[in-house]
Design an enzyme around this catalytic site. Structure first.
Site, PDB file in Angstrom:
ATOM      1  CB  CYS A  47      45.553  49.179  47.445  1.00 40.55           C
ATOM      2  SG  CYS A  47      47.306  49.585  47.439  1.00 40.55           S
TER       3      CYS A  47
ATOM      4  CB  CYS B 177      46.831  52.577  48.337  1.00 36.34           C
ATOM      5  SG  CYS B 177      47.561  51.492  47.114  1.00 36.34           S
ATOM      6  CG  ASP B 178      43.100  52.919  50.012  1.00 34.13           C
ATOM      7  OD1 ASP B 178      43.617  53.969  49.589  1.00 34.13           O
ATOM      8  OD2 ASP B 178      42.426  52.154  49.312  1.00 34.13           O
TER       9      ASP B 178
HETATM   10  P1  FAD Z   1      47.217  50.963  35.478  1.00 31.46           P
HETATM   11  O1  FAD Z   1      46.964  52.048  36.425  1.00 31.46           O
HETATM   12  O2  FAD Z   1      46.886  49.585  35.839  1.00 31.46           O
HETATM   13  O3  FAD Z   1      46.554  51.381  34.102  1.00 31.46           O
HETATM   14  C1  FAD Z   1      46.637  50.657  32.940  1.00 31.46           C
HETATM   15  C2  FAD Z   1      45.486  51.071  32.066  1.00 31.46           C
HETATM   16  O4  FAD Z   1      45.777  50.825  30.710  1.00 31.46           O
HETATM   17  C3  FAD Z   1      44.211  50.263  32.263  1.00 31.46           C
HETATM   18  O5  FAD Z   1      43.539  50.561  33.415  1.00 31.46           O
HETATM   19  C4  FAD Z   1      43.443  50.611  31.021  1.00 31.46           C
HETATM   20  O6  FAD Z   1      42.826  51.868  31.159  1.00 31.46           O
HETATM   21  C5  FAD Z   1      44.572  50.683  30.003  1.00 31.46           C
HETATM   22  N1  FAD Z   1      44.603  49.433  29.208  1.00 31.46           N
HETATM   23  C6  FAD Z   1      44.603  48.139  29.663  1.00 31.46           C
HETATM   24  N2  FAD Z   1      44.574  47.277  28.640  1.00 31.46           N
HETATM   25  C7  FAD Z   1      44.574  48.037  27.507  1.00 31.46           C
HETATM   26  C8  FAD Z   1      44.556  47.717  26.120  1.00 31.46           C
HETATM   27  N3  FAD Z   1      44.535  46.453  25.669  1.00 31.46           N
HETATM   28  N4  FAD Z   1      44.541  48.753  25.246  1.00 31.46           N
HETATM   29  C9  FAD Z   1      44.580  50.047  25.672  1.00 31.46           C
HETATM   30  N5  FAD Z   1      44.593  50.392  26.972  1.00 31.46           N
HETATM   31  C10 FAD Z   1      44.592  49.404  27.868  1.00 31.46           C
HETATM   32  N6  FAD Z   1      49.207  53.434  44.199  1.00 31.46           N
HETATM   33  C11 FAD Z   1      49.801  54.434  44.861  1.00 31.46           C
HETATM   34  O7  FAD Z   1      50.982  54.709  44.639  1.00 31.46           O
HETATM   35  N7  FAD Z   1      49.099  55.197  45.754  1.00 31.46           N
HETATM   36  C12 FAD Z   1      47.787  54.989  46.028  1.00 31.46           C
HETATM   37  O8  FAD Z   1      47.191  55.672  46.869  1.00 31.46           O
HETATM   38  C13 FAD Z   1      47.134  53.927  45.328  1.00 31.46           C
HETATM   39  N8  FAD Z   1      45.831  53.669  45.550  1.00 31.46           N
HETATM   40  C14 FAD Z   1      45.237  52.655  44.861  1.00 31.46           C
HETATM   41  C15 FAD Z   1      43.876  52.412  45.085  1.00 31.46           C
HETATM   42  C16 FAD Z   1      43.238  51.404  44.391  1.00 31.46           C
HETATM   43  C17 FAD Z   1      41.769  51.154  44.649  1.00 31.46           C
HETATM   44  C18 FAD Z   1      43.958  50.606  43.442  1.00 31.46           C
HETATM   45  C19 FAD Z   1      43.255  49.518  42.686  1.00 31.46           C
HETATM   46  C20 FAD Z   1      45.306  50.842  43.227  1.00 31.46           C
HETATM   47  C21 FAD Z   1      45.960  51.855  43.936  1.00 31.46           C
HETATM   48  N9  FAD Z   1      47.306  52.115  43.758  1.00 31.46           N
HETATM   49  C22 FAD Z   1      47.903  53.162  44.411  1.00 31.46           C
HETATM   50  C23 FAD Z   1      48.116  51.306  42.834  1.00 31.46           C
HETATM   51  C24 FAD Z   1      48.288  52.077  41.507  1.00 31.46           C
HETATM   52  O9  FAD Z   1      47.035  52.495  41.064  1.00 31.46           O
HETATM   53  C25 FAD Z   1      48.980  51.204  40.464  1.00 31.46           C
HETATM   54  O10 FAD Z   1      50.195  50.695  40.971  1.00 31.46           O
HETATM   55  C26 FAD Z   1      49.269  52.005  39.197  1.00 31.46           C
HETATM   56  O11 FAD Z   1      48.100  52.637  38.728  1.00 31.46           O
HETATM   57  C27 FAD Z   1      49.838  51.114  38.117  1.00 31.46           C
HETATM   58  O12 FAD Z   1      50.013  51.900  37.003  1.00 31.46           O
HETATM   59  P2  FAD Z   1      50.189  51.316  35.544  1.00 31.46           P
HETATM   60  O13 FAD Z   1      50.681  52.461  34.739  1.00 31.46           O
HETATM   61  O14 FAD Z   1      51.001  50.082  35.551  1.00 31.46           O
HETATM   62  O15 FAD Z   1      48.773  50.895  35.002  1.00 31.46           O
END
Ligand code: FAD
Length: 326
Positions: A150, A153-154
């Site tokens: 990302c 992000c980083d």
């Molecule tokens: P996610 O964070 O994708 O979480 C969803 C979670 O739901 C899954 O990980 C799992 O645990 C659960 N899940 C999935 N399928 C199922 C299922 N079938 N049943 C039950 N549970 C399930 N964003 C920023 O704003 N700032 C940052 O500094 C930043 N750094 C990042 C660094 C990295 C390495 C990465 C990969 C991403 C980063 N991001 C950052 C982006 C950010 O993490 C995402 O945009 C955000 O987490 C998305 O949130 P979400 O709620 O959609 O789901």
């Protein structure tokens, strides 16, 4: 009908007004809003769903520096622990299980995990996405120590300032990430395994006309090395097999994301990349009463704060829907 009755009489069957699937910022923001609205939501946080711990993508990063309210940054895991605690505080019931199947063809909707069957009047899908990563010697060792998926992000981290950096990919997001990184790095190499990009012409020309960007065509990373953090890459030309030693301090994978939508079994309309389609300006999916929030329905912004924002919208949309159906 017989199946339905047997499910209700099953001791592990539960009923709820709202079931939330996921555990990232979208799911927990939805849970906080819904729980405060006294909907007593049930939330499935997953157990190593897509190899990610409950808490989602932020549990795979160290410091989050762009989430408002934390002027000195916050560890990704700590931020998600706090979100979880806030969901619990207002009465969300959390199950640490992965949803394997849903049945959206009749109401109440059915949500199934290994040991639970939930009957829900409404559902919020917030299962996120996974950034695709490549593996080669050193790729795990230097993950979060120079290797990231990302750039937004980083990229601004002090270790990358005025240093040579590399991006792997050939699509629009690789062009965007490379162009973005020119603000911080001294030089940006785009490493691409083919001799042409898949990215749109406009994105390509924007990247290629940037004097800080150089493309290594027909090239793949075969090794990452360094001491405490990434110090360089061995890059192999797949045409002539020559191996180049590339001194870079950062490597960013920009090879796409995979939304976690397989468990939906095709019951919601998805776009060609597998993302849930929502009606513009809302979180409503193709099935009334089923809403989607966060990265599972967003391939553009992909940030914690935007995921949280759509999580809030989904809870308000669900609350509205539940009031309508009574
Ligand atoms: P996610 O964070 O994708 O979480 C969803 C979670 O739901 C899954 O990980 C799992 O645990 C659960 N899940 C999935 N399928 C199922 C299922 N079938 N049943 C039950 N549970 C399930 N964003 C920023 O704003 N700032 C940052 O500094 C930043 N750094 C990042 C660094 C990295 C390495 C990465 C990969 C991403 C980063 N991001 C950052 C982006 C950010 O993490 C995402 O945009 C955000 O987490 C998305 O949130 P979400 O709620 O959609 O789901």
């Amino acid at each position: 009908a017989a199946k339905f009755i047997s499910m209700v009489s099953d001791p592990q069957s539960l009923k709820t007004r709202l079931c939330i699937i996921g555990s990232g910022p979208a799911a927990h923001t939805a849970a906080i809003y819904a729980a405060r609205a006294e909907l007593k939501p049930i939330l499935f946080e997953g157990w190593l769903a897509n190899d990610i711990a409950p808490g989602g993508q932020l549990t795979t990063t160290s410091e989050v520096e762009n989430f408002p309210g934390f002027p000195n940054g916050v560890a990704g895991i700590e931020l998600m622990d706090k979100c979880r605690a806030q969901s619990l505080r207002f009465g969300t019931q959390i199950f640490t299980e992965t949803v394997s199947k849903v049945e959206f063809s009749t109401t109440p909707f059915k949500i199934l995990s290994d040991s639970k069957r939930v009957l829900a009047d409404s559902v919020i899908v917030a299962t996120g996405a996974v950034a695709k990563r490549l593996t080669f010697p050193g790729s795990e060792v230097f993950w979060n120590r120079g290797i990231s998926s990302c750039a937004v992000c980083d990229g601004a981290a002090p270790i990358f300032r005025n240093k040579p950096l590399a991006v792997i990919g050939g699509g629009d997001s690789a062009m965007e990430e490379a162009t973005f990184l020119t603000k911080y790095g001294s030089k940006i190499y785009i490493i691409h395994r083919r001799n042409e990009f898949r990215a749109s012409k406009i994105m390509q020309s924007r990247a290629l006309s940037n004097p800080k960007i150089e493309v290594l065509w027909n090239s793949v990373v075969v090794e990452a090395y360094g001491e405490r953090s990434l110090g360089g890459l061995k890059v192999k030309n797949v045409v002539n097999s020559e191996v180049l030693d590339l001194k870079v301090w950062g490597l960013f994978f920009a090879i796409g994301h995979e939304p976690a939508t397989k468990f939906l079994g095709g019951q919601l309309k998805l776009d060609s990349d597998g993302y849930v389609i929502t009606n513009p300006g809302t979180t409503q999916t193709s099935i009334k009463g089923v809403f989607a929030a966060g990265d599972v329905q967003d391939k553009k912004y992909r940030q914690a704060i935007t995921a949280a924002g759509t999580g809030c919208m989904a809870a308000l949309d669900a609350e509205h829907y539940l009031q309508e159906i009574g």
